[in-house]
Write an enzyme that holds these catalytic residues in place. Structure first.
Site, mmCIF file in Angstrom:
data_model
loop_
_atom_site.group_PDB
_atom_site.id
_atom_site.type_symbol
_atom_site.label_atom_id
_atom_site.label_comp_id
_atom_site.label_asym_id
_atom_site.label_seq_id
_atom_site.Cartn_x
_atom_site.Cartn_y
_atom_site.Cartn_z
ATOM 1 N N GLY A 225 -0.610 4.599 0.515
ATOM 2 C CA GLY A 225 -2.148 4.465 0.458
ATOM 3 C C GLY A 225 -2.778 5.031 -0.635
ATOM 4 O O GLY A 225 -4.052 5.016 -0.676
ATOM 5 N N ASP B 221 0.795 -3.865 -5.882
ATOM 6 C CA ASP B 221 1.526 -2.939 -6.704
ATOM 7 C C ASP B 221 2.893 -2.705 -6.106
ATOM 8 O O ASP B 221 3.355 -2.115 -5.278
ATOM 9 C CB ASP B 221 0.760 -1.645 -6.036
ATOM 10 C CG ASP B 221 1.304 -0.330 -6.787
ATOM 11 O OD1 ASP B 221 1.606 -0.543 -7.956
ATOM 12 O OD2 ASP B 221 1.093 0.836 -6.189
ATOM 13 N N CYS C 282 4.833 0.446 -11.953
ATOM 14 C CA CYS C 282 5.232 1.726 -12.631
ATOM 15 C C CYS C 282 6.488 1.602 -13.460
ATOM 16 O O CYS C 282 7.064 2.486 -13.474
ATOM 17 C CB CYS C 282 5.172 2.811 -11.608
ATOM 18 S SG CYS C 282 6.448 2.580 -10.416
ATOM 19 N N ALA D 209 0.875 -1.313 -0.001
ATOM 20 C CA ALA D 209 -0.010 -0.186 0.195
ATOM 21 C C ALA D 209 0.963 1.349 -0.245
ATOM 22 O O ALA D 209 0.541 2.482 -0.487
ATOM 23 C CB ALA D 209 -0.976 -0.059 1.183
HETATM 24 C C1 LIG Z 1 5.134 0.966 -6.000
HETATM 25 S S1 LIG Z 1 5.239 1.179 -4.248
HETATM 26 C C2 LIG Z 1 3.472 1.290 -3.665
HETATM 27 C C3 LIG Z 1 2.726 2.484 -4.037
HETATM 28 C C4 LIG Z 1 1.144 2.592 -3.488
HETATM 29 N N1 LIG Z 1 0.464 1.316 -3.763
HETATM 30 C C5 LIG Z 1 0.758 3.801 -3.749
HETATM 31 O O1 LIG Z 1 -0.262 3.763 -4.531
HETATM 32 O O2 LIG Z 1 0.863 4.779 -3.465
HETATM 33 C C6 LIG Z 1 5.775 -0.611 -3.665
HETATM 34 C C7 LIG Z 1 5.644 -0.580 -2.228
HETATM 35 O O3 LIG Z 1 6.191 -2.034 -1.980
HETATM 36 C C8 LIG Z 1 6.627 -2.029 -0.587
HETATM 37 N N2 LIG Z 1 7.410 -3.213 -0.493
HETATM 38 C C9 LIG Z 1 8.685 -3.515 -0.850
HETATM 39 N N3 LIG Z 1 8.943 -4.683 -0.440
HETATM 40 C C10 LIG Z 1 8.033 -5.153 0.404
HETATM 41 C C11 LIG Z 1 7.879 -6.351 0.825
HETATM 42 N N4 LIG Z 1 8.761 -7.370 0.885
HETATM 43 N N5 LIG Z 1 6.695 -6.423 1.595
HETATM 44 C C12 LIG Z 1 5.554 -5.655 1.562
HETATM 45 N N6 LIG Z 1 5.704 -4.572 0.940
HETATM 46 C C13 LIG Z 1 6.962 -4.246 0.186
HETATM 47 C C14 LIG Z 1 7.368 -0.574 -0.565
HETATM 48 O O4 LIG Z 1 7.648 -0.366 0.787
HETATM 49 C C15 LIG Z 1 6.464 0.286 -1.497
HETATM 50 O O5 LIG Z 1 5.907 0.991 -0.406
#
Ligand SMILES: C[S@@+](CC[C@H](N)C(=O)[O-])C[C@H]1O[C@@H](n2cnc3c(N)ncnc32)[C@H](O)[C@@H]1O
Length: 378
Positions: free
Chosen positions: A200, A264, A317, A197
């Protein structure tokens, strides 16, 4: 980025037309070439005065919309040749990483353009919110594809102070991210999990699409980002967003618990390189394999939480094949109980029969993104 161009053009490739041509003049013209076109008359006359050139010349350069054309006009004026190599716009390895049928020229051009600011109208009657934004001196234009998306063309500097923002009627969100919500298509009353998220953005969008009925669990590995999600959910007035920390490993108690799960995933971010140009030079080619492995791991663990018959949506992205179709192929090969599910691409209206699509920047003046949708069969 403009500084880079100014330096590159002014110090390396330009040959002054006449001896004595001042470097200042060159630099200022170049600044005019790469500066934002929103620069007002005061900046134009300052550039002209300091650069000892006619204001009309600077103004005419400002009027050229395309960055490359603007740079060319300056070079013509200086009698210089200053062709940028493609390898100065993108790392050369990146060119081989886009899908084979990509329109590389169009992509290169779009990488050089300034991305607009998109808002999502989150609450209230969209027409009334648009009137309110216009009344606060924002020039906004409603998308003709996503009715709650509006593009801001002027006046965004005071956005954070405006009551429409402070009271959660609008959120900042690129229209490509908004389109990911349409591909998720959650229904009111369902139970969804936004597994990555972050701050968020998409969690709030899912909750909005569910009209406040049902639940969207938000999780991420970064607690600080989840606090931001909590703050934004409070601002929006959404009370159905439980926040849970998740590090990407299997979560047995959530097995088969959700109608839909959105992953995501962390990625190279190559679809957002015009918003964040420095990232072109910090992502390394060898990162891509590692990112794809993380993406598959996240999809596998999050996929367990999908009910039989439920939806799993994967988004990045990134515009690199390996993180998109590559990750999808490897995930489906090892998870035969998931099948691609077709959907309509919001910007083109095309039916994506293979269950995935790219959003290209020129489709909606948006970030580049990829999205895939799967259905769990058992
Ligand atoms: C592309 S960003 C998400 C953006 C968000 N969905 C938005 O719309 O603003 C990817 C997210 O994956 C999280 N992430 C990275 N590795 C992860 C893991 N092993 N478990 C859970 N989340 C993870 C990162 O912290 C990051 O916030």
């Amino acid at each position: 980025m403009p500084d880079y161009f100014i330096q590159r053009l002014a110090t390396q490739s330009l040959t002054p037309k006449a001896a004595g041509e001042s470097l200042v003049r060159q630099r200022l013209l170049l600044a005019a070439a790469v500066a934002e076109r929103t620069a007002g008359p005061a900046l134009i006359s300052l550039l002209a005065r300091r650069g000892e050139v006619q204001p009309n010349l600077v103004a005419s350069i400002f009027r050229i919309e395309d960055t490359f054309e603007r740079t060319r006009a300056v070079c013509r004026e200086l009698g210089a040749s200053a062709t940028l190599e493609i390898s100065e716009l993108l790392p050369s390895w990146a060119l081989d990483r886009f899908p084979q049928d990509s329109d590389i020229n169009r992509l290169l051009l779009s990488y050089q353009q300034r991305p607009p600011l998109w808002l999502r109208i989150q609450k209230g009657d969209p027409e009334a919110v648009i009137r309110e934004l216009r009344g606060s001196s924002l020039a906004v234009q409603r998308s003709n594809v996503i009715p709650f998306a509006v593009m801001v063309s002027e006046g965004c500097s005071g956005l954070y102070l405006m009551s429409a923002y402070r009271e959660g009627r609008v959120e900042i969100q690129d229209i490509a991210s908004q389109a990911v919500g349409l591909v998720c298509a959650p229904r009111p009353g369902e139970r969804w999990w936004d597994a990555c998220a972050g701050g968020g953005g998409k969690t709030l969008l899912l909750a909005q699409l569910m009209k406040g009925r049902g639940t969207v669990v938000a999780s991420d590995i970064r607690g600080r980002k989840l606090m931001e999600t909590r703050r934004r959910a409070a601002r929006a007035g959404f009370s159905n967003i439980p926040i849970r920390s998740w590090n990407g490993s299997n979560q047995p108690s959530w097995a088969r618990a959700f109608d839909g799960v959105l992953v995501d995933a962390p990625c190279s971010g190559s679809g957002t390189w015009r918003r964040n140009p420095a990232a072109r030079w910090t992502v390394r080619e060898e990162d891509l394999e590692e990112l794809s492995a993380i993406q598959i791991k996240l999809l596998s663990s999050a996929g367990r939480a999908v009910k039989p018959g439920g939806a799993l949506v994967y988004a990045t992205c990134s515009l690199f094949e390996i993180e998109n179709q590559g990750t999808v192929r490897r995930f489906l090969d090892s998870h035969p109980h998931f099948v691609p599910e077709q959907f309509v691409q919001p910007f083109t209206g095309n039916r994506c029969v293979e269950g995935w699509t790219y959003f290209w920047p020129w489709e909606a003046d948006c970030d580049g993104m990829f999205v895939a949708r799967f259905r769990r069969t058992e």
